[in-house]
Design an enzyme around this catalytic site. Structure first.
Site, PDB file in Angstrom:
ATOM      1  N   LYS A 207       0.836  -1.197   0.000  1.00 44.88           N
ATOM      2  CA  LYS A 207       0.000   0.000   0.000  1.00 44.88           C
ATOM      3  C   LYS A 207       0.881   1.260   0.000  1.00 44.88           C
ATOM      4  O   LYS A 207       0.705   2.153  -0.806  1.00 44.88           O
ATOM      5  CB  LYS A 207      -0.896  -0.036   1.237  1.00 44.88           C
ATOM      6  CG  LYS A 207      -1.831   1.128   1.378  1.00 44.88           C
ATOM      7  CD  LYS A 207      -2.796   0.892   2.527  1.00 44.88           C
ATOM      8  CE  LYS A 207      -3.531   2.175   2.876  1.00 44.88           C
ATOM      9  NZ  LYS A 207      -4.474   2.000   3.980  1.00 44.88           N
ATOM     10  N   GLU A 213      10.618  -4.714   4.345  1.00 42.41           N
ATOM     11  CA  GLU A 213      10.672  -6.140   3.970  1.00 42.41           C
ATOM     12  C   GLU A 213      10.309  -6.302   2.495  1.00 42.41           C
ATOM     13  O   GLU A 213      11.011  -6.970   1.722  1.00 42.41           O
ATOM     14  CB  GLU A 213       9.676  -6.970   4.798  1.00 42.41           C
ATOM     15  CG  GLU A 213      10.033  -7.122   6.264  1.00 42.41           C
ATOM     16  CD  GLU A 213       9.376  -6.061   7.128  1.00 42.41           C
ATOM     17  OE1 GLU A 213       9.098  -4.941   6.627  1.00 42.41           O
ATOM     18  OE2 GLU A 213       9.150  -6.344   8.323  1.00 42.41           O
ATOM     19  N   GLY A 267      -4.858  -2.051   5.170  1.00 45.39           N
ATOM     20  CA  GLY A 267      -4.074  -3.205   4.706  1.00 45.39           C
ATOM     21  C   GLY A 267      -4.767  -4.527   4.976  1.00 45.39           C
ATOM     22  O   GLY A 267      -4.910  -5.367   4.086  1.00 45.39           O
ATOM     23  N   ARG A 268      -5.224  -4.718   6.208  1.00 53.00           N
ATOM     24  CA  ARG A 268      -5.805  -6.029   6.562  1.00 53.00           C
ATOM     25  C   ARG A 268      -7.222  -6.183   6.030  1.00 53.00           C
ATOM     26  O   ARG A 268      -7.866  -7.213   6.270  1.00 53.00           O
ATOM     27  CB  ARG A 268      -5.736  -6.246   8.077  1.00 53.00           C
ATOM     28  CG  ARG A 268      -6.382  -5.153   8.903  1.00 53.00           C
ATOM     29  CD  ARG A 268      -5.993  -5.262  10.374  1.00 53.00           C
ATOM     30  NE  ARG A 268      -6.438  -4.115  11.154  1.00 53.00           N
ATOM     31  CZ  ARG A 268      -5.795  -2.960  11.245  1.00 53.00           C
ATOM     32  NH1 ARG A 268      -4.674  -2.774  10.560  1.00 53.00           N
ATOM     33  NH2 ARG A 268      -6.262  -1.971  11.978  1.00 53.00           N
ATOM     34  N   GLU A 353      -4.854  -6.922  15.270  1.00 52.97           N
ATOM     35  CA  GLU A 353      -4.316  -5.629  14.845  1.00 52.97           C
ATOM     36  C   GLU A 353      -5.422  -4.571  14.867  1.00 52.97           C
ATOM     37  O   GLU A 353      -5.170  -3.393  15.083  1.00 52.97           O
ATOM     38  CB  GLU A 353      -3.684  -5.725  13.450  1.00 52.97           C
ATOM     39  CG  GLU A 353      -2.757  -4.554  13.154  1.00 52.97           C
ATOM     40  CD  GLU A 353      -1.892  -4.770  11.925  1.00 52.97           C
ATOM     41  OE1 GLU A 353      -0.693  -5.044  12.075  1.00 52.97           O
ATOM     42  OE2 GLU A 353      -2.421  -4.681  10.800  1.00 52.97           O
ATOM     43  N   HIS A 384      -5.052 -32.976  18.010  1.00 48.83           N
ATOM     44  CA  HIS A 384      -3.940 -33.769  18.535  1.00 48.83           C
ATOM     45  C   HIS A 384      -2.833 -32.880  19.082  1.00 48.83           C
ATOM     46  O   HIS A 384      -1.716 -33.339  19.292  1.00 48.83           O
ATOM     47  CB  HIS A 384      -3.412 -34.692  17.433  1.00 48.83           C
ATOM     48  CG  HIS A 384      -4.492 -35.600  16.897  1.00 48.83           C
ATOM     49  ND1 HIS A 384      -4.718 -36.854  17.402  1.00 48.83           N
ATOM     50  CD2 HIS A 384      -5.443 -35.391  15.954  1.00 48.83           C
ATOM     51  CE1 HIS A 384      -5.750 -37.406  16.757  1.00 48.83           C
ATOM     52  NE2 HIS A 384      -6.210 -36.526  15.875  1.00 48.83           N
ATOM     53  N   LYS A 512       9.537  -1.218  14.602  1.00 46.83           N
ATOM     54  CA  LYS A 512      10.093  -0.894  13.274  1.00 46.83           C
ATOM     55  C   LYS A 512      11.146   0.192  13.407  1.00 46.83           C
ATOM     56  O   LYS A 512      12.237   0.109  12.856  1.00 46.83           O
ATOM     57  CB  LYS A 512       8.970  -0.344  12.372  1.00 46.83           C
ATOM     58  CG  LYS A 512       8.153  -1.363  11.651  1.00 46.83           C
ATOM     59  CD  LYS A 512       7.455  -0.653  10.490  1.00 46.83           C
ATOM     60  CE  LYS A 512       6.094  -1.203  10.214  1.00 46.83           C
ATOM     61  NZ  LYS A 512       5.298  -0.372   9.295  1.00 46.83           N
TER      62      LYS A 512
HETATM   63  C1  G6Q Z   1      -2.547  -3.873   7.938  1.00 43.08           C
HETATM   64  C2  G6Q Z   1      -1.316  -3.230   8.324  1.00 43.08           C
HETATM   65  C3  G6Q Z   1      -0.046  -3.917   7.890  1.00 43.08           C
HETATM   66  C4  G6Q Z   1       0.352  -3.635   6.463  1.00 43.08           C
HETATM   67  C5  G6Q Z   1       1.793  -4.086   6.238  1.00 43.08           C
HETATM   68  C6  G6Q Z   1       2.256  -3.894   4.830  1.00 43.08           C
HETATM   69  O1  G6Q Z   1      -3.642  -3.441   8.157  1.00 43.08           O
HETATM   70  O2  G6Q Z   1      -1.356  -1.915   7.956  1.00 43.08           O
HETATM   71  O3  G6Q Z   1      -0.088  -5.308   8.079  1.00 43.08           O
HETATM   72  O4  G6Q Z   1      -0.512  -4.255   5.563  1.00 43.08           O
HETATM   73  O5  G6Q Z   1       2.641  -3.407   7.117  1.00 43.08           O
HETATM   74  O6  G6Q Z   1       2.156  -2.560   4.468  1.00 43.08           O
HETATM   75  P1  G6Q Z   1       2.284  -2.106   2.986  1.00 43.08           P
HETATM   76  O7  G6Q Z   1       1.164  -2.703   2.216  1.00 43.08           O
HETATM   77  O8  G6Q Z   1       2.223  -0.607   3.001  1.00 43.08           O
HETATM   78  O9  G6Q Z   1       3.607  -2.621   2.491  1.00 43.08           O
END
Ligand code: G6Q
Length: 547
Positions: A207, A213, A267-268, A353, A384, A512
């Site tokens: 996003k 990463e 994001g989520r 989250e 199990h 972070k």
């Molecule tokens: C979700 C969070 C988080 C995000 C990641 C990746 O709601 O905001 O999990 O999706 O940190 O972020 P980017 O999509 O910006 O790389």
């Protein structure tokens, strides 16, 4: 300023009511009311939700609905669906529901209808995914792209991973999906070892397009591709899913190859957007849209059904009942379907989250428990492992069982055995087996008096442990859409009750930031930051080992 939820009339009522309910046995309630299952079961199309195995009666539900009303849930739902800026800490609306607004009713943000842009991106996704699937969009050397690698993390990974796996049976025969999320070089190496650059499409899903990463993994993959096929290959093998065109261009991906989404998609909550491109390529855009339709059906149900018959509202309020009155701070989700194996991991992010927060919308620290710890795994495997704790642990763990009536792989009697297990688990958790019943059973089996006396407690089950059972007809794109949207709305309702903003995630920032200050030290540069003695000696020990 709103009254905090634990000061409301309905909360006080529930506290009182809890005192009478804490001893009530579900097995007695089932014996007394032959209609109990029917009364506490809801059905939406092919999805059935049986919540009768909960420590509730009509008064409980009435008080819980009163609590929802006192928290103005109806108004809050309306505000979300109308595009109000309910994500107040980031001053944004929350419009994942717009992404699956299949009737295309206008939704306005700052006076502008967001639907035309959403539809345009869906159309672009259709065109591109079909071209990849048909092989008309080819790689640099003219070969069909059959390895789809999604590079993303968190919300830009968990949805695509969960949904592609859930819908594996719908994948095009010649397409394979891979996911690189972890910064651990192993994640990259293991995928790159399996694929051929000529037939690989990298989807960089981010996003913000600033996530360390994802950008590090994307750079490594880009270099791997360029080393094999040259710089020109990038435009044939890389696409981006992002809100940040500037950074996408800076990375070297042509904006033509960028699929946009917007700040109003968290994001989520983003697998319904361009972030779902890997899903669309794997299962085809028609199936992707069926998933949107399933979610839309749940959106309609959630926004238009009275609380008394509203699945997400009921699941959310039951969660509040256990979390805040029984003090059960864990929640298990067990899909009895191998294809749904990543649903618990997905829900961990969605729930924890969103609602793992300690500051309320009134800008005060919260004095009651917010979201429980969610965990789970695919049944029957987890029977199990941790089911011992569900049955005999000292803390009750409310559990959701999810199961399709029909398997995609009806082999022999596998599915009947699986079904028997899920049904047995919820019944056993509810019913338990008293010490007296255990002793009688052991005696009838011919055990000695001494053995019975010694083992009867170990072998007995307290029972009275609550669960919901969610039955799908089959794990298809539509049912998956319904299921995930159901949990999204459950999370929304709980956020409203606990008075928190479910749509920011400042809690992930501190770690972070600190990683950025430790990085130069590991690379032998001074960071100017002083650490506690534990962190400092760990840094120096690791550096010594890496020399
Ligand atoms: C979700 C969070 C988080 C995000 C990641 C990746 O709601 O905001 O999990 O999706 O940190 O972020 P980017 O999509 O910006 O790389």
């Amino acid at each position: 300023m709103r009254e905090t939820v634990n000061k409301t009339k309905a909360w006080k009522k529930l506290e009182e009511h809890y005192k009478t309910m804490k001893k009530t046995q579900m097995r007695d309630m089932f014996d007394e009311d032959k209609n109990r299952a029917q009364k506490y079961t809801l059905q939406l199309e092919n999805m059935l939700v049986d919540y009768s195995k909960n420590r509730i009666n009509d008064r409980t539900m009435k008080f819980l609905f009163n609590l929802a009303r006192e928290c103005q849930l109806e108004e809050k739902i309306k505000a979300m669906f109308e595009g109000e800026k309910i994500n107040v800490t980031e001053n944004r609306p929350v419009l994942h529901i717009a992404l699956r607004n299949r009737e295309n009713k206008p939704i306005y943000v700052d006076g502008k209808d967001v639907m035309p842009e959403i539809n345009a991106v869906l159309a672009k996704m259709r065109k591109f995914s079909e071209a990849v699937r048909l092989g008309t969009f080819k790689g640099q050397t003219g070969k069909k792209l059959t390895n789809i690698v999604n590079i993303g993390i968190g919300g830009s990974d968990l949805g695509p991973v969960m949904a592609t796996e859930a819908l594996r049976k719908y994948w095009a025969k010649d397409i394979n999906c891979y996911f690189i999320s972890n910064i651990d070089g192993t994640a990259c190496a293991e995928v790159l070892n399996k694929i051929n650059p000529e037939t690989t499409l990298f989807i960089v899903a981010s996003k913000t397009f600033t996530t360390i990463e994802t950008l590090t993994n994307a750079k490594t993959c880009r270099k791997w591709l360029v080393d094999a096929l040259g710089e020109h290959a990038v435009s044939k093998h890389f696409v981006a899913l992002s809100t940040n065109q500037k950074e996408v261009e800076k990375f070297g991906i042509d904006p033509e190859n960028m699929f946009e989404f917007w700040d109003f998609v968290g994001g989520r909550y983003s697998m319904w957007s361009a972030i779902g491109l890997s899903i669309a390529i794997a299962v085809g855009m028609d199936n992707f849209e069926k998933m949107l339709e399933g979610a839309y059906a749940m959106d309609q149900h959630f926004s238009q059904t009275d609380f008394e018959h509203n699945i997400p509202v009921i699941l959310a309020m039951l969660g509040v009942w256990y979390n805040n009155f029984f003090n059960c701070h864990r929640h298990a989700v067990i899909p009895y379907d191998q294809y749904l194996q990543y649903v618990p991991a997905y829900l961990q992010q969605l729930e924890m989250e969103s609602n793992g927060k300690d500051v309320g919308l009134d800008n005060e620290y919260i004095k009651y428990a917010t979201t429980p710890i969610l965990f789970g795994g695919a049944g029957t495997n987890v029977q199990h492992s941790f089911f011992q704790l569900l049955h005999q642990g000292t803390e009750m763990v409310p559990t959701d069982f999810i199961v399709p009536a029909i398997s995609h792989n009806e082999i022999g009697d596998h599915h009947e055995i699986l079904l028997a297990n899920v049904l047995a688990q919820s019944e056993a958790l509810m019913r338990g087996k008293t010490v007296r019943e255990t002793a009688a059973e052991m005696t009838a089996a011919g055990k000695s008096k001494e053995t019975v006396a010694f083992l009867k407690k170990f072998k007995s089950f307290e029972g009275n442990r609550p669960s919901n059972t969610i039955v799908l007809k089959k794990v298809d794109p539509y049912a998956l859409g319904m299921l995930i949207a159901m949990y999204e709305h459950k999370v929304f309702v709980q956020g409203v009750i606990w008075g928190i903003n479910s749509f920011d995630q400042f809690g992930v920032e501190l770690g972070k930031q600190m990683a950025l200050s430790i990085l130069p030290e590991l690379e032998n540069n001074a960071s100017g930051v002083s650490h506690d003695s534990s962190t400092a000696s760990l840094i120096s020990y690791i550096k010594k080992l890496r020399k």
